[in-house]
Scaffold this motif. Structure first.
Motif, PDB file in Angstrom:
ATOM      1  N   PRO A  33       6.657   7.860  21.971  1.00 45.38           N
ATOM      2  CA  PRO A  33       7.102   7.758  20.575  1.00 45.38           C
ATOM      3  C   PRO A  33       6.463   6.582  19.854  1.00 45.38           C
ATOM      4  O   PRO A  33       6.324   5.494  20.416  1.00 45.38           O
ATOM      5  CB  PRO A  33       8.621   7.571  20.704  1.00 45.38           C
ATOM      6  N   VAL A  34       6.070   6.803  18.615  1.00 43.75           N
ATOM      7  CA  VAL A  34       5.453   5.762  17.786  1.00 43.75           C
ATOM      8  C   VAL A  34       5.924   5.951  16.347  1.00 43.75           C
ATOM      9  O   VAL A  34       5.993   7.084  15.851  1.00 43.75           O
ATOM     10  CB  VAL A  34       3.910   5.844  17.814  1.00 43.75           C
ATOM     11  N   ILE A  35       6.221   4.852  15.692  1.00 39.16           N
ATOM     12  CA  ILE A  35       6.533   4.870  14.269  1.00 39.16           C
ATOM     13  C   ILE A  35       5.341   4.293  13.521  1.00 39.16           C
ATOM     14  O   ILE A  35       4.927   3.162  13.786  1.00 39.16           O
ATOM     15  CB  ILE A  35       7.787   4.039  13.948  1.00 39.16           C
ATOM     16  N   GLN A  56      -0.724  14.367  16.450  1.00 46.06           N
ATOM     17  CA  GLN A  56       0.014  14.928  15.306  1.00 46.06           C
ATOM     18  C   GLN A  56       0.985  13.893  14.755  1.00 46.06           C
ATOM     19  O   GLN A  56       1.743  13.274  15.516  1.00 46.06           O
ATOM     20  CB  GLN A  56       0.789  16.165  15.741  1.00 46.06           C
ATOM     21  N   VAL A  57       0.956  13.706  13.456  1.00 50.87           N
ATOM     22  CA  VAL A  57       1.892  12.811  12.783  1.00 50.87           C
ATOM     23  C   VAL A  57       2.888  13.665  12.007  1.00 50.87           C
ATOM     24  O   VAL A  57       2.497  14.535  11.228  1.00 50.87           O
ATOM     25  CB  VAL A  57       1.166  11.859  11.809  1.00 50.87           C
ATOM     26  N   TYR A  58       4.160  13.417  12.217  1.00 50.19           N
ATOM     27  CA  TYR A  58       5.216  14.124  11.487  1.00 50.19           C
ATOM     28  C   TYR A  58       5.817  13.179  10.460  1.00 50.19           C
ATOM     29  O   TYR A  58       5.973  11.980  10.709  1.00 50.19           O
ATOM     30  CB  TYR A  58       6.307  14.610  12.444  1.00 50.19           C
ATOM     31  N   PHE A  59       6.166  13.708   9.318  1.00 54.31           N
ATOM     32  CA  PHE A  59       6.781  12.901   8.280  1.00 54.31           C
ATOM     33  C   PHE A  59       7.710  13.768   7.439  1.00 54.31           C
ATOM     34  O   PHE A  59       7.624  15.000   7.464  1.00 54.31           O
ATOM     35  CB  PHE A  59       5.724  12.224   7.399  1.00 54.31           C
ATOM     36  N   LYS A 111       7.058  11.870  20.051  1.00 50.89           N
ATOM     37  CA  LYS A 111       6.009  12.139  19.074  1.00 50.89           C
ATOM     38  C   LYS A 111       5.837  10.974  18.103  1.00 50.89           C
ATOM     39  O   LYS A 111       6.516   9.953  18.205  1.00 50.89           O
ATOM     40  CB  LYS A 111       6.342  13.427  18.308  1.00 50.89           C
ATOM     41  N   ILE A 112       4.916  11.147  17.157  1.00 49.38           N
ATOM     42  CA  ILE A 112       4.658  10.121  16.143  1.00 49.38           C
ATOM     43  C   ILE A 112       5.372  10.491  14.855  1.00 49.38           C
ATOM     44  O   ILE A 112       5.247  11.607  14.361  1.00 49.38           O
ATOM     45  CB  ILE A 112       3.151   9.980  15.858  1.00 49.38           C
ATOM     46  N   PHE A 113       6.093   9.518  14.308  1.00 52.77           N
ATOM     47  CA  PHE A 113       6.791   9.723  13.040  1.00 52.77           C
ATOM     48  C   PHE A 113       6.230   8.750  12.014  1.00 52.77           C
ATOM     49  O   PHE A 113       6.222   7.540  12.225  1.00 52.77           O
ATOM     50  CB  PHE A 113       8.291   9.497  13.210  1.00 52.77           C
ATOM     51  N   GLY A 114       5.722   9.298  10.899  1.00 56.12           N
ATOM     52  CA  GLY A 114       5.202   8.458   9.828  1.00 56.12           C
ATOM     53  C   GLY A 114       6.259   8.211   8.763  1.00 56.12           C
ATOM     54  O   GLY A 114       6.998   9.128   8.387  1.00 56.12           O
ATOM     55  N   ILE A 115       6.339   6.984   8.295  1.00 56.71           N
ATOM     56  CA  ILE A 115       7.366   6.636   7.316  1.00 56.71           C
ATOM     57  C   ILE A 115       6.820   5.629   6.312  1.00 56.71           C
ATOM     58  O   ILE A 115       5.999   4.774   6.650  1.00 56.71           O
ATOM     59  CB  ILE A 115       8.624   6.064   8.029  1.00 56.71           C
ATOM     60  N   TYR A 116       7.271   5.781   5.082  1.00 56.30           N
ATOM     61  CA  TYR A 116       6.924   4.826   4.028  1.00 56.30           C
ATOM     62  C   TYR A 116       8.191   4.035   3.702  1.00 56.30           C
ATOM     63  O   TYR A 116       9.076   4.533   2.986  1.00 56.30           O
ATOM     64  CB  TYR A 116       6.426   5.553   2.782  1.00 56.30           C
ATOM     65  N   PRO A 117       8.321   2.819   4.228  1.00 54.77           N
ATOM     66  CA  PRO A 117       9.570   2.058   4.046  1.00 54.77           C
ATOM     67  C   PRO A 117       9.966   1.813   2.599  1.00 54.77           C
ATOM     68  O   PRO A 117      11.153   1.600   2.313  1.00 54.77           O
ATOM     69  CB  PRO A 117       9.265   0.740   4.775  1.00 54.77           C
TER      70      PRO A 117
END
Length: 222
Positions: A33-35, A56-59, A111-117
């Motif tokens: 897991p990666v943020i 794959q990046v999920y958002f 998995k990888i989760f992309g986030i815009y704080p």
């Protein structure tokens, strides 16, 4: 399959037209897991992020992007879901909770989760105060946070609208941040703020944006 096709097509176009400069890509772990937490200046940020990262990046995205009818609606749904977008109704009273729980599920699956704080696109190109969702996810899951900065995408699509223009783009990734020292403190608001501010400080360092210590939503309302 959809992601492979999309990445093959758009990846070639992106390299030919934009020739993006990617720095620090090896900071992203190859598994687990990666943020990915970064700035958000325009609509195409997620597309560039998804295309330059090997995994794959999920958002999270608005569910309206995948619910339109007709051929155009189906094409939009295919495009956004292929980019890794998970539709969530963020306008409801529980939109924030739904987004948080979706992010946790993605991370629990390794998995990888992309986030815009910042929670929304910057209204003027500056970097705004981060919301603590990124800290909650990091402390609840133990996932490392890899900060990143998009530089130049605001020139590709000024104001987040219209046909994308040709302009140089740089995506910088920083070293992973870990917060094991705060284990079990995901409900402490002071800890959540400290973690979030540490992440945003790295995003600011990577992108060189001017920092504004208010929420972007407040700036937009003003």
């Amino acid at each position: 399959m959809s992601r492979s096709v999309l990445k093959a097509i758009l990846g070639v176009l992106m390299r030919v037209l934009y020739r993006p400069r990617v720095e620090g890509l090896d900071a992203i772990p190859g598994q687990g897991p990666v943020i990915l937490a970064g700035n958000h200046v325009t609509f195409v940020d997620s597309m560039f992020l998804s295309l330059v990262v090997d995994r794959q990046v999920y958002f999270i995205g608005k569910d309206e992007y995948v619910t339109s009818k007709g051929l155009k609606g189906r094409l939009m749904a295919w495009f956004f879901t292929s980019c890794g977008m998970i539709p969530v109704d963020r306008d409801g009273g529980h939109g924030g909770v739904a987004a948080l729980m979706t992010g946790r599920r993605i991370l629990d699956e390794g998995k990888i989760f992309g986030i815009y704080p910042e929670g929304t696109r910057s209204p003027d190109g500056r970097l705004y105060r981060g919301r603590t969702g990124v800290a909650r996810l990091a402390l609840m899951t133990g996932a490392p946070v890899v900060p990143f900065a998009m530089v130049g995408t605001d020139k590709v699509q000024p104001g987040g609208k219209g046909v994308p223009r040709i302009a140089p783009v740089t995506i910088r990734f920083g070293d992973p941040l870990t917060f094991a020292r705060y284990e079990g403190m995901d409900r402490d608001r002071y800890v959540l703020r400290a973690v979030t501010d540490e992440v945003m400080s790295e995003v600011m360092r990577l992108g060189g944006q001017e920092y504004v210590d208010i929420y972007a939503t407040k700036a937009k309302a003003a």
